[in-house]
Design a protein around this motif. Sequence first.
Motif: not given
Lengths: 215, 634
Positions: B206-219
């Motif tokens: 559930t911890v937010p990781c760096r978003p994959p390339k091309g996306s802004v939102k934290d995942l």
Amino acid sequence: MGAVVGTLTMQTKQRQLSRDKVDDDLEMTMVCHRPEGLDQLEAQTNFNKRELQVLYRGFKNECPSGVVNEDTFKQIYSQFFPHGDASTYAHYLFNAFDSGHSGSIKFEDFVTALSILLRGSTREKLQWTFNLYDINRDGYINKEEMTDIVRAIYDMMGKYTYPALKTDAPKQHVDAFFQKMDKNRDGVVTLDEFLLSCQEDENIMRSLQLFENVI
Amino acid sequence: MAAGVATWLPFARAAAVGWLPLAKKTMPKPPVDKKSRSDEILIVNVSGLRFQTWKNTLDRYPDTLLGSSEKEFFYNEDTQEYFFDRDPEMFRHILNFYRTGKLHYPRQECIQAFDEELAFYGIVPDIIGDCCMEEYRDRKKENQERLAEDTEAEMATDVPLPPNSTPRERLWRAFENPHTSTMALVFYYVTGFFIAVSVIANVVETVPCRPPKGSVKDLPCGEKYSVAFFCMDTACVLIFTFEYLMRLFAAPSRCKFMRSVMSVIDVVAIMPYYIGLVMPENEDVSGAFVTLRVFRVFRIFKFSRHSQGLRILGYTLKSCASELGFLLFSLTMAIIIFATVMFYAEKGTKGTNFTSIPASFWYTIVTMTTLGYGDMVPNTIAGKIFGSICSLSGVLVIALPVPVIVSNFSRIYHQNQRADKMRAQQKVRLARIRMAKKGTTNAFLQYKEDGGLQDHDSDSAALCLKNRSSFEHQHHHLLHCLEKTTNHEFTDELTYSEMCMTESVGYRTSRSTSLSSQQVVSSSCCPRRAKRRAIRLANSTVSVSRGSVQELDTLQVLKSSAVPQSRSSLNARTEDLKLNCEQRDYTAAIISIPTPPANTPDESLPPSPAVPGILRNSRSISSFTHETVKISSL
């Protein structure tokens, strides 16, 4: 301002009083009664020194303070009659023992009464019994007093008797008693009537000898 | 009736004079008391401390030792006193009971010692006076609980498995006590590790990781590395499922196991995964599915198998159920009261947060537990007053049941500690008992070797024999009588096992004359419990007979490992005094086979007997090692 201080001091004074009262109570319960000397008691009663010693040791063991009050007396007497309620009769007995009407039985009272009952003459014994029946100590036994006594005695029997106790059994008993004792039919029994009637009755005379060697 | 009442009996009888005039019938005859009335002082000597009391005092309780004629057994004619070899300190309390009619319990004494004294003097403990009754009862209950625990602990886990256990039983045992075998321990740690991994994975995903390339939102990491997490989850669930199924298989009572708390936790921990597998990726159902994932956190409870502290906590909460219930109830009451009051107090305020009584519940709870978030605050004066009363009372209500819970926890925890300590001590104690037992058995065997069974000619009797106490002599004589009665002899473990082993090889018996009777031996090996004998040669030398010894391949010289010395031999310093009993290395133990009866009676050999069979050393002076010696062609 003064009023405040005044009320405060009054409060403390009251507290002081109550504390004193408590101390007094404590003191009273601590009071120990010591009987007169052994020689004196020996002279006053019909027991010898050894018997008095045994009696006193038992008495002192039970009542370390040297006196028996009515509640303890009732308790002790009730233990002998577990079936029924011995408290009323014990009350009358207590009054009979407490010849000085002080509210507590001291060793002297105890031993004097025992001396009369066990070693006294027939007349003394009957006199003691008359005093027991005469609750208000007016010299006469009337029907109400006798009924109270008899009822108290029947209470000691308890509920489970054979044959079953009828409600008017005490009354009948009292009537029979008065029939026998009240010579001049004036509704009261005086000491002389009592003594005379008892001395006429052989059963009573014989029974009086039975308790000689209790101690 | 109480003691003192007896003193008043004469008075009560005297007062009966008052009934006489009323009596309708004649009075019965009074009982004649033939006993001498004079009172005397008795002396009771308890271990040197002399107590004196009136005889009447003791006679008050005729159903006790001192009040009955039982005390005559302890009467010492020479000193004219009653002598008891017991604790004088405790006797004081016993005697006080006779004097006052009330039994008091001395607080510094051990409850068991006190009970034993009471039992000895024939006093029933129920008459303990009210002042000491509570203490006595508490201590007694505590002691009994302790004893019950000890026996439980004894019977429980550490009992070695019976030899004929099925694999299923062994599996169950491995699960319950992981420290019994290495495999179990390994499995224990592996499952623990996987529980930890699973819980950490649940948390980390559930911890937010760096978003994959091309996306802004934290995942959240769970979605970024969904495959990895899924694999990890699958692995954990597989292990848990396997473990659960194994436990289910091994459980002695499957129904009981399935109803137990731990198994429910196990099931709840793995069900979400399977349900997730089955359920389709449907939008409607995924809401419910998400809820199910919450249950994965229950895996953390699986740790309670691994941690004793957790179990204790759970047990405490269970045992404090009533206190917790009371706490909950009183809190609920207070919440409702204060919420109502606050609602009505704040009703007038515009734009107030206290929109309804249930809405005020939140404020009340937050205030009573002194949290004070500040999201709902009273504005009116009345509201503030009641708010402050609410917070003050909250502290009280919560503080009341907490000490009870704490003391329960402390008691249970200490009990647990004590159980562990007891177990450790039990082991030591059992070992000591075993050693002592071995010592005494060996003492007898030793005794026989030393020629104790011979008649004691004055000179030839070995000094070592003389040093034994008379108790030992009598004890050995008793054992000897038993041997004679049953026509068997005592032997020790090693001999016995060897008998079984070499029995089949076929040795002949021969015996020494030191053993009195002709003992016919029949053989059978240990499992078949036929009559069998091991005969010992009391002779010291390794004498080889030239007579009737048959095939003798090897003589196993067994130097047994240190059998602990018997106490007597240690005390008597027999090393110094053993003249004839010097270090004999071998004594013969012989087994025979069912030879035809004709043979055996004739086998009365000269005092230098044959040696066939097993030579063994049962001497315990020093430790030996096992050796095999080949003796050929005797």
